[in-house]
Design an enzyme around this catalytic site. Structure first.
Site, short mmCIF file in Angstrom:
data_model
loop_
_atom_site.label_atom_id
_atom_site.label_comp_id
_atom_site.label_asym_id
_atom_site.label_seq_id
_atom_site.Cartn_x
_atom_site.Cartn_y
_atom_site.Cartn_z
N MET A 117 -4.92 -2.97 0.61
CA MET A 117 -5.73 -3.66 -0.40
C MET A 117 -5.77 -5.16 -0.10
O MET A 117 -6.14 -5.95 -0.97
CB MET A 117 -5.18 -3.39 -1.80
CG MET A 117 -5.23 -1.91 -2.18
SD MET A 117 -5.27 -1.63 -3.94
CE MET A 117 -3.71 -2.36 -4.43
N GLY A 118 -5.36 -5.55 1.10
CA GLY A 118 -5.38 -6.97 1.44
C GLY A 118 -4.19 -7.71 0.87
O GLY A 118 -3.19 -7.09 0.49
N GLN A 169 3.51 7.60 -3.35
CA GLN A 169 2.17 7.60 -2.76
C GLN A 169 2.18 8.33 -1.40
O GLN A 169 1.27 9.10 -1.09
CB GLN A 169 1.69 6.16 -2.57
CG GLN A 169 0.44 6.03 -1.73
CD GLN A 169 -0.06 4.60 -1.69
OE1 GLN A 169 -0.68 4.14 -2.62
NE2 GLN A 169 0.22 3.88 -0.61
N GLY A 195 3.40 2.92 4.07
CA GLY A 195 4.74 2.36 3.91
C GLY A 195 5.61 3.19 2.99
O GLY A 195 5.12 3.71 1.97
N HIS A 209 2.64 -4.92 5.68
CA HIS A 209 1.37 -4.37 6.20
C HIS A 209 1.32 -4.49 7.73
O HIS A 209 0.89 -3.58 8.43
CB HIS A 209 0.18 -5.15 5.63
CG HIS A 209 0.03 -5.07 4.14
ND1 HIS A 209 0.28 -6.14 3.31
CD2 HIS A 209 -0.36 -4.06 3.32
CE1 HIS A 209 0.05 -5.81 2.06
NE2 HIS A 209 -0.33 -4.54 2.03
N MET A 259 8.90 -6.56 0.28
CA MET A 259 7.64 -7.33 0.33
C MET A 259 6.57 -6.60 -0.45
O MET A 259 6.47 -5.38 -0.39
CB MET A 259 7.21 -7.51 1.78
CG MET A 259 8.12 -8.46 2.51
SD MET A 259 7.58 -8.65 4.21
CE MET A 259 8.82 -9.80 4.77
N SER A 260 5.79 -7.37 -1.19
CA SER A 260 4.71 -6.81 -1.98
C SER A 260 3.69 -7.89 -2.24
O SER A 260 4.05 -9.05 -2.45
CB SER A 260 5.25 -6.28 -3.32
OG SER A 260 4.18 -6.06 -4.22
N SER A 261 2.42 -7.50 -2.24
CA SER A 261 1.37 -8.48 -2.56
C SER A 261 1.59 -9.04 -3.96
O SER A 261 1.22 -10.17 -4.25
CB SER A 261 0.00 -7.81 -2.48
OG SER A 261 -0.14 -7.19 -1.21
P1 AMP Z 1 -1.25 -2.01 -0.45
O1 AMP Z 1 -2.03 -3.10 0.19
O2 AMP Z 1 -0.25 -2.49 -1.44
O3 AMP Z 1 -2.11 -0.87 -0.93
O4 AMP Z 1 -0.37 -1.38 0.71
C1 AMP Z 1 -0.96 -0.89 1.88
C2 AMP Z 1 0.09 -0.16 2.69
O5 AMP Z 1 1.14 -1.05 3.01
C3 AMP Z 1 0.71 1.00 1.91
O6 AMP Z 1 0.89 2.11 2.79
C4 AMP Z 1 2.03 0.43 1.47
O7 AMP Z 1 3.03 1.40 1.28
C5 AMP Z 1 2.37 -0.46 2.66
N1 AMP Z 1 3.35 -1.46 2.26
C6 AMP Z 1 3.31 -2.27 1.17
N2 AMP Z 1 4.43 -3.03 1.12
C7 AMP Z 1 5.18 -2.70 2.19
C8 AMP Z 1 6.46 -3.12 2.68
N3 AMP Z 1 7.19 -4.04 2.05
N4 AMP Z 1 6.93 -2.55 3.82
C9 AMP Z 1 6.20 -1.59 4.46
N5 AMP Z 1 4.99 -1.15 4.05
C10 AMP Z 1 4.49 -1.69 2.94
#
Ligand code: AMP
Length: 297
Positions: free
Chosen positions: A43-44, A166, A160, A50, A197-199
């Site tokens: 989702m950017g 999910q 991830g 990512h 890590m998280s957006s």
């Molecule tokens: P999102 O942009 O939040 O939808 O995440 C996109 C992908 O990145 C998903 O498969 C998430 O599980 C993965 N992801 C998000 N945070 C992390 C992280 N800290 N470490 C590894 N993968 C991640």
């Protein structure tokens, strides 16, 4: 870029397409040339988590497509769809040097055309935990992932472990619906202090970010208790929960010790039991997990 698309933007250093037609033209060319396609849906608001998925895709496939799409159907009413951070230029600037071949950044109208009404009803594993706190979330996730798979037609797709439930929902869907994509799940990337890590970490003030560390500390404790021989789920859960009780300003949505395949709560933990936590810090919802026998990564 070897395969510049019509909408490639040289100033960003990476080909970007926004329509299904342009995406298909590039990917079909690769496939005809015998290349293998790795796909990283996002989702950017990209971070090193990512990018680790991109690295995994690069290791396995000759071409890598990343999508950037803030999917409206996986957000519930009152969630952060509108304020979700969007900065395509910054995202592409991170993807290009990592060797991503193509960025697919469609608009919601490109993905959900007028009259769109078919959805994927996800598996049973979508019901507890996130499913009960975010009704409809996994329907939105499963539907958009299947649509993106059909648009990109990758050989492999990379997710991830951070979003543990999910990844189970996607795996189950791929198996149940005979989707010809190999699903890879990659380890959670963390900040040096342990915060996953998280957006959404961008929403946290410095103080709240410190409070948010309780998730990874609690999971670490769970792994340590398991390593020392504790097998009683209630004991481990209570010790983990205690850390939250000692941290004002953090509200636990769930703290679960569950079977790693079914997400059914366990009473006796094993090496494959997964600990999953969701908690809110100043209105920001954080999730994290670890498999007890593997420890924190
Ligand atoms: P999102 O942009 O939040 O939808 O995440 C996109 C992908 O990145 C998903 O498969 C998430 O599980 C993965 N992801 C998000 N945070 C992390 C992280 N800290 N470490 C590894 N993968 C991640």
């Amino acid at each position: 870029m070897k395969h510049a698309s019509r909408e490639s933007d040289a100033s960003l250093g990476c080909a970007i397409v926004t329509t299904r037609g342009d995406l298909r033209a590039v990917v079909d060319g690769w496939r005809a040339a015998g290349e293998t396609i790795g796909f990283v849906p996002t989702m950017g608001a990209l971070h090193a988590g990512h990018l680790s998925l991109v690295d995994a895709a690069k290791r396995e496939c000759t071409r890598v497509v990343a999508s950037i799409f803030v999917n409206p159907t996986q957000f519930g009413p009152g969630e952060d769809f509108e304020r979700y951070p969007r900065d395509l230029e910054r995202d592409v600037a991170q993807l290009a040097p990592r060797g991503v071949d193509l960025v697919f950044a469609p608009t919601p109208a490109e993905v959900y055309r007028p009259g769109s009404s078919t959805v994927v009803e996800p598996a049973k594993v979508s019901l507890p935990l996130e499913g009960s706190f975010r009704p409809g979330h996994f329907r939105g996730v499963a539907t958009v992932v299947l649509k993106l798979f059909n648009m990109v037609r990758p050989d492999s797709a990379f997710f991830g472990q951070k979003d543990y439930q999910q990844s189970l929902v996607v795996r189950r869907m791929v198996d149940d619906l005979d989707v010809p994509v190999v699903v890879r799940v990659c380890p959670t990337m963390r900040e040096p202090d342990g915060l996953a890590m998280s957006s959404r970490n961008a929403y946290l003030s410095a103080d709240d970010r410190r409070r948010g560390l309780v998730l990874s500390r609690s999971l670490t404790l769970g792994c340590e208790l398991f390593a020392k021989g504790e097998r009683d789920a209630t004991t481990i859960r209570e010790r983990m929960k205690q850390l939250f009780d000692e941290t004002p300003g953090v509200t636990v949505d769930y703290l679960s010790l569950a079977d790693s395949e079914t997400l059914v709560e366990v009473s006796v933990v094993t090496a494959t039991t997964v600990a999953l936590i969701a908690a809110r810090v100043a209105g920001v919802r954080l999730i994290d997990n670890c498999v007890l026998g593997k420890g924190m990564n």
